[in-house]
Write a protein that holds these residues in place. Sequence first.
Motif: not given
Length: 294
Positions: A168, A181, A196, A212
């Motif tokens: 990420s 995040e 994630t 992602d």
Amino acid sequence: MRQGIITKGIGGFYYVSTDDGTVYETRACGRFRKENIIPRVGDRVVLSEGMDAVIEILPRKNTLIRPPVSNVDRIMVVASLKSPAVDMFMIDAFLLSAAHAGIDAMLCINKSDLASEEDCRAFCEIYENAGYETVVTSAKEEKGIEALRPYLSGRVTAFAGNSGVGKSSLLNLVGDNLCLETGKVSEKLARGKHTTRHVELFPLKDGGYILDTPGFSRVELPGITADRLWALYRESAKIEDGCKFTGCTHLKEPGCSVKAAVESGQVHEKRYESYQYFYDKLKENKFWKIGKEE
Ligand SMILES: Nc1nc2c(ncn2[C@@H]2O[C@H](COP(=O)(O)OP(=O)(O)OP(=O)(O)O)[C@@H](O)[C@H]2O)c(=O)[nH]1
Ligand SMILES: [Mg+2]
Ligand SMILES: [Zn+2]
């Protein structure tokens, strides 16, 4: 009828982006459940009249179970040498799954700020020797990002790798206005914290897409059989098929060309170690063949 691409799937909802950029929150139609069809991020789909249901999945170019994505051009396998420590079995599992699904793959060694340049190079050489392209980055120091970009432009690339390696973080740097995040790596366990939670697809400015995906904590090879395993190692393409016995498993048989290639250094012993490990696991056949294609 309107078509779009699934960018995210959470709690039974599928978020579908249409060509004009509008995102619709939809559900899968009842038939999918009955027929056990599971839409995946990256699927091109047809929406219902009311734009609130996915009624058809268009033919997939390819599809993967771990991570669950469809129609990607490449898997960018991300790993770090330290924090978390490198896990070659995890890297190889992603590379093998990609090969099994007919998807290109390459390796990104992130967190280069935590390892020496020599160690990063030496590690990359194992995979370059196997036939993979590699790139070294540090999301923290924003190094290697410009080297990473050309591999992404104009393509659909899914970032995969175990939790905490910085997937990420890298996407936040290469993506367009992304603010994903990211999570700390647990110091005690030296493992990521599974920050994630779902797969998500984002458009790139120049036409490509990046995805992602959550990190996994367990290595699995869904859908792969022991007999097909060696063919999924890229090294197999450069070794002449000269095993003495037909159906050679490349483990204990005499006159095995794979073992000879390991001895001569043509195949790295770590990669052969992973072959032996996966072969045994696939023969044991416990949870390794879960996730039969729907
Ligand atoms: N030192 C260093 N830390 C990094 C680097 N890239 C990411 N991190 C840190 O590593 C931690 C995990 O990063 P994430 O981007 O959340 O990792 P992830 O691969 O997305 O992890 P999951 O979502 O759990 O699968 C965060 O604290 C990041 O700040 C890097 O290049 N160097
Ligand atoms: Mg993440
Ligand atoms: Zn053999």
